[in-house]
Write a protein that holds these residues in place. Structure first.
Motif, PDB file in Angstrom:
ATOM      1  N   TYR A   1       7.900  88.576  28.201  1.00 59.20           N
ATOM      2  CA  TYR A   1       7.926  87.120  28.430  1.00 59.20           C
ATOM      3  C   TYR A   1       7.464  86.379  27.175  1.00 59.20           C
ATOM      4  CZ  TYR A   1       6.731  82.737  30.911  1.00 59.20           C
ATOM      5  OH  TYR A   1       6.637  81.438  31.347  1.00 59.20           O
ATOM      6  N   GLY A   2       6.380  86.855  26.589  1.00 60.05           N
ATOM      7  CA  GLY A   2       5.843  86.213  25.384  1.00 60.05           C
ATOM      8  C   GLY A   2       6.795  86.329  24.202  1.00 60.05           C
ATOM      9  N   VAL A   3       7.404  87.507  24.063  1.00 54.94           N
ATOM     10  CA  VAL A   3       8.393  87.707  22.997  1.00 54.94           C
ATOM     11  C   VAL A   3       9.535  86.704  23.177  1.00 54.94           C
ATOM     12  CG1 VAL A   3      10.131  89.332  22.113  1.00 54.94           C
ATOM     13  CG2 VAL A   3       7.815  90.136  22.631  1.00 54.94           C
ATOM     14  N   ASN A   4       9.983  86.558  24.414  1.00 51.39           N
ATOM     15  CA  ASN A   4      11.063  85.603  24.718  1.00 51.39           C
ATOM     16  C   ASN A   4      10.636  84.177  24.383  1.00 51.39           C
ATOM     17  OD1 ASN A   4      12.108  87.244  27.848  1.00 51.39           O
ATOM     18  ND2 ASN A   4      12.418  87.826  25.729  1.00 51.39           N
ATOM     19  N   LYS A   5       9.400  83.845  24.712  1.00 53.16           N
ATOM     20  CA  LYS A   5       8.948  82.463  24.495  1.00 53.16           C
ATOM     21  C   LYS A   5       8.812  82.144  23.004  1.00 53.16           C
ATOM     22  CE  LYS A   5       8.877  80.934  28.678  1.00 53.16           C
ATOM     23  NZ  LYS A   5      10.009  80.061  29.076  1.00 53.16           N
ATOM     24  N   VAL A   6       8.265  83.078  22.229  1.00 50.58           N
ATOM     25  CA  VAL A   6       8.163  82.834  20.780  1.00 50.58           C
ATOM     26  C   VAL A   6       9.565  82.718  20.176  1.00 50.58           C
ATOM     27  CG1 VAL A   6       7.391  83.722  18.560  1.00 50.58           C
ATOM     28  CG2 VAL A   6       5.948  84.008  20.560  1.00 50.58           C
ATOM     29  N   ALA A   7      10.433  83.665  20.530  1.00 52.38           N
ATOM     30  CA  ALA A   7      11.804  83.618  20.006  1.00 52.38           C
ATOM     31  C   ALA A   7      12.484  82.318  20.422  1.00 52.38           C
ATOM     32  CB  ALA A   7      12.599  84.825  20.507  1.00 52.38           C
ATOM     33  N   GLY A   8      12.213  81.880  21.648  1.00 55.08           N
ATOM     34  CA  GLY A   8      12.801  80.641  22.159  1.00 55.08           C
ATOM     35  C   GLY A   8      12.320  79.430  21.369  1.00 55.08           C
ATOM     36  N   GLU A   9      11.030  79.396  21.080  1.00 61.32           N
ATOM     37  CA  GLU A   9      10.490  78.272  20.284  1.00 61.32           C
ATOM     38  C   GLU A   9      11.190  78.218  18.927  1.00 61.32           C
ATOM     39  OE1 GLU A   9       6.217  78.471  19.870  1.00 61.32           O
ATOM     40  OE2 GLU A   9       5.868  78.443  22.034  1.00 61.32           O
ATOM     41  N   LEU A  10      11.332  79.382  18.314  1.00 62.96           N
ATOM     42  CA  LEU A  10      11.954  79.429  16.981  1.00 62.96           C
ATOM     43  C   LEU A  10      13.436  79.060  17.042  1.00 62.96           C
ATOM     44  CD1 LEU A  10      10.263  82.700  15.648  1.00 62.96           C
ATOM     45  CD2 LEU A  10       9.695  80.336  15.045  1.00 62.96           C
ATOM     46  N   LEU A  11      14.099  79.558  18.096  1.00 63.80           N
ATOM     47  CA  LEU A  11      15.522  79.268  18.259  1.00 63.80           C
ATOM     48  C   LEU A  11      15.761  77.767  18.455  1.00 63.80           C
ATOM     49  CD1 LEU A  11      18.034  81.068  18.366  1.00 63.80           C
ATOM     50  CD2 LEU A  11      17.722  81.227  20.847  1.00 63.80           C
ATOM     51  N   CYS A  12      14.899  77.137  19.210  1.00 68.85           N
ATOM     52  CA  CYS A  12      15.031  75.691  19.432  1.00 68.85           C
ATOM     53  C   CYS A  12      14.788  74.936  18.122  1.00 68.85           C
ATOM     54  CB  CYS A  12      14.063  75.216  20.513  1.00 68.85           C
ATOM     55  SG  CYS A  12      14.560  75.743  22.161  1.00 68.85           S
ATOM     56  N   ASP A  13      13.811  75.367  17.349  1.00 71.66           N
ATOM     57  CA  ASP A  13      13.595  74.758  16.025  1.00 71.66           C
ATOM     58  C   ASP A  13      14.832  74.958  15.144  1.00 71.66           C
ATOM     59  OD1 ASP A  13      11.124  73.579  16.164  1.00 71.66           O
ATOM     60  OD2 ASP A  13      10.018  75.322  15.428  1.00 71.66           O
ATOM     61  N   TYR A  14      15.408  76.155  15.213  1.00 73.08           N
ATOM     62  CA  TYR A  14      16.580  76.472  14.400  1.00 73.08           C
ATOM     63  C   TYR A  14      17.757  75.554  14.757  1.00 73.08           C
ATOM     64  CZ  TYR A  14      20.383  79.232  12.388  1.00 73.08           C
ATOM     65  OH  TYR A  14      21.482  79.635  11.674  1.00 73.08           O
ATOM     66  N   TYR A  15      17.980  75.371  16.048  1.00 65.32           N
ATOM     67  CA  TYR A  15      19.089  74.504  16.471  1.00 65.32           C
ATOM     68  C   TYR A  15      18.860  73.049  16.068  1.00 65.32           C
ATOM     69  CZ  TYR A  15      22.414  77.548  18.698  1.00 65.32           C
ATOM     70  OH  TYR A  15      23.408  78.473  18.896  1.00 65.32           O
ATOM     71  N   PHE A  16      17.593  72.654  16.001  1.00 71.57           N
ATOM     72  CA  PHE A  16      17.290  71.301  15.532  1.00 71.57           C
ATOM     73  C   PHE A  16      17.550  71.195  14.025  1.00 71.57           C
ATOM     74  CE2 PHE A  16      14.003  68.475  13.632  1.00 71.57           C
ATOM     75  CZ  PHE A  16      14.593  67.275  13.998  1.00 71.57           C
ATOM     76  N   GLU A  17      16.993  72.130  13.273  1.00 71.19           N
ATOM     77  CA  GLU A  17      17.105  72.074  11.806  1.00 71.19           C
ATOM     78  C   GLU A  17      18.538  72.281  11.340  1.00 71.19           C
ATOM     79  OE1 GLU A  17      14.773  71.246   9.790  1.00 71.19           O
ATOM     80  OE2 GLU A  17      13.025  71.364  11.131  1.00 71.19           O
ATOM     81  N   LYS A  18      19.183  73.281  11.928  1.00 78.84           N
ATOM     82  CA  LYS A  18      20.503  73.690  11.434  1.00 78.84           C
ATOM     83  C   LYS A  18      21.634  72.802  11.962  1.00 78.84           C
ATOM     84  CE  LYS A  18      23.319  77.215   9.973  1.00 78.84           C
ATOM     85  NZ  LYS A  18      23.287  77.883   8.673  1.00 78.84           N
ATOM     86  N   PHE A  19      21.549  72.472  13.269  1.00 77.51           N
ATOM     87  CA  PHE A  19      22.680  71.769  13.897  1.00 77.51           C
ATOM     88  C   PHE A  19      22.330  70.348  14.351  1.00 77.51           C
ATOM     89  CE2 PHE A  19      23.386  76.350  15.114  1.00 77.51           C
ATOM     90  CZ  PHE A  19      24.422  76.587  14.212  1.00 77.51           C
ATOM     91  N   GLY A  20      21.074  69.955  14.183  1.00 72.31           N
ATOM     92  CA  GLY A  20      20.687  68.595  14.598  1.00 72.31           C
ATOM     93  C   GLY A  20      20.613  68.397  16.100  1.00 72.31           C
ATOM     94  N   VAL A  21      20.521  69.496  16.882  1.00 73.99           N
ATOM     95  CA  VAL A  21      20.350  69.325  18.334  1.00 73.99           C
ATOM     96  C   VAL A  21      18.933  68.818  18.589  1.00 73.99           C
ATOM     97  CG1 VAL A  21      20.367  70.464  20.599  1.00 73.99           C
ATOM     98  CG2 VAL A  21      21.974  71.216  18.817  1.00 73.99           C
ATOM     99  N   ASP A  22      18.797  67.796  19.422  1.00 73.74           N
ATOM    100  CA  ASP A  22      17.491  67.180  19.685  1.00 73.74           C
ATOM    101  C   ASP A  22      16.712  68.039  20.687  1.00 73.74           C
ATOM    102  OD1 ASP A  22      15.323  65.607  20.144  1.00 73.74           O
ATOM    103  OD2 ASP A  22      16.443  63.785  20.614  1.00 73.74           O
ATOM    104  N   THR A  23      16.144  69.131  20.189  1.00 78.69           N
ATOM    105  CA  THR A  23      15.413  70.061  21.054  1.00 78.69           C
ATOM    106  C   THR A  23      13.935  69.681  21.105  1.00 78.69           C
ATOM    107  OG1 THR A  23      15.048  71.532  19.177  1.00 78.69           O
ATOM    108  CG2 THR A  23      16.947  72.016  20.561  1.00 78.69           C
ATOM    109  N   ARG A  24      13.354  69.762  22.300  1.00 78.10           N
ATOM    110  CA  ARG A  24      11.925  69.462  22.476  1.00 78.10           C
ATOM    111  C   ARG A  24      11.346  70.410  23.517  1.00 78.10           C
ATOM    112  NH1 ARG A  24      12.048  62.803  22.459  1.00 78.10           N
ATOM    113  NH2 ARG A  24      13.722  62.663  20.913  1.00 78.10           N
ATOM    114  N   SER A  25      10.077  70.728  23.357  1.00 76.51           N
ATOM    115  CA  SER A  25       9.496  71.677  24.301  1.00 76.51           C
ATOM    116  C   SER A  25       7.969  71.631  24.316  1.00 76.51           C
ATOM    117  CB  SER A  25      10.022  73.064  23.944  1.00 76.51           C
ATOM    118  OG  SER A  25       9.142  74.067  24.280  1.00 76.51           O
TER     119      SER A  25
END
Ligand code: VAH
Length: 314
Positions: free
Chosen positions: A141-165
């Motif tokens: 679960y924790g591995v998923n959550k850390v990866a998820g946080e990073l993935l959401c940051d990536y989608y914001f930085e790379k593609f401009g998706v307005d991700t928040r969490s």
């Protein structure tokens, strides 16, 4: 946020979130989805779509028809369930998240998904855990959550998706009980107190974990999604919490209302191990500073509210 698609809408958060958002944004502007149809009263009879988040084609189909501007991606397996079947957890938690982010990218949706205190691990500072700190969790679960946080940051930085969490602590509520979480004891204890006057805790007496009442959690989601993006530095994800409590503290508060309440222990080594790997008390000052997070429920007020609501269910 005006028109909202929710995944995992039958879960502990999704159920109350759906009801609250329908009130606030209009009934026709909120579409709950989940892997199965509603069986109980809460969402039964409302417009609803069946959606397995592993099926991106169907997800995009629903979005292209409903045309939301925001996706709140709540579908996930919780910590104890994920530990029982880590491969399945990866599928639901990570493949599901990737599909949701891709859909958000293609349809230009604002995007929220919860992280958790489960994103921390044994090497994280235990007290006053900072917003930015060591994150080496030891659970799937924790591995998923850390990866998820990073993935959401990536989608914001790379593609401009307005991700928040946010990193939610254990959430306590009476409308829909949680399933498969390490913090679930803090919900069960109230139900058992009202129904039987006694509870056997699977978490040990002096184990402190962060918790928050569901109303504050839902307010936090709305507040963060409505916040001016320029204010947000730590988009994915903000520490939020209202209290750091252990089973004895909850029991003492319950005894103010049910004097004969008894608490004993049958500690589950798996869930106790998960709890021991998490912080005791996180620091939520960045959420307060950057977007005005302000929980209203203390342990005292939450206990009163929970006991009354559960009594009224009988
Ligand atoms: C769990 N309630 O126990 C969840 C949570 C704070 C932890 O994310 O798994």
């Amino acid at each position: 946020m005006e028109r909202i698609l929710i995944t995992g809408a039958l879960g502990q958060i999704g159920t109350e979130l759906t009801l609250k958002l329908r009130e606030k944004y209009g009934e026709g502007n909120v579409l709950p989805t989940d892997i199965k149809a509603p069986e109980d009263d809460n969402l039964k009879g409302l417009p609803f779509e069946i959606l397995d988040v592993r099926d991106m084609e169907r997800m995009k189909g629903i979005v292209s028809e409903f045309r939301p501007d925001t996706m709140l991606h709540m579908a996930a397996l919780l910590s104890a369930t994920a530990e029982k079947n880590p491969q399945f957890a990866w599928d639901i938690n990570m493949v599901g998240l990737m599909n949701a982010l891709e859909t958000a990218r293609e349809y230009d949706l604002k995007f929220f998904t919860p992280s958790s205190i489960g994103a921390f691990g044994p090497s994280t500072p235990k007290e006053n855990t900072p917003q930015v700190t060591i994150q080496r969790p030891t659970t799937m679960y924790g591995v998923n959550k850390v990866a998820g946080e990073l993935l959401c940051d990536y989608y914001f930085e790379k593609f401009g998706v307005d991700t928040r969490s946010v990193r939610f602590p254990g959430l306590i509520s009476h409308v829909k009980e949680p399933g498969g979480g390490t913090t679930d004891y803090a919900v069960e204890i109230y139900f058992e107190a009202v129904r039987n006057g006694a509870y056997t805790s699977f978490i040990d007496k002096s184990t402190n974990m962060d918790m928050m009442y569901m109303d504050d959690a839902i307010d936090a989601i709305i507040k963060l999604m409505e916040a001016d993006p320029d204010q947000l530095v730590d988009r994915n994800a903000f520490n939020v919490t209202a209290m750091s409590i252990n089973p004895e503290m909850v029991a003492n508060e319950i005894r103010k209302h049910i004097p004969g309440f008894t608490l004993d222990y049958d500690v589950d080594p798996v869930r106790q191990g998960i709890a021991a790997s998490w912080p005791n008390a996180i620091d939520a000052s960045e959420a307060k500073r950057q977007w005005g997070f302000q929980p209203k429920y203390t342990l005292e007020k939450m206990t009163e509210t929970m006991l009354e609501a559960i009594r009224n269910k009988k």
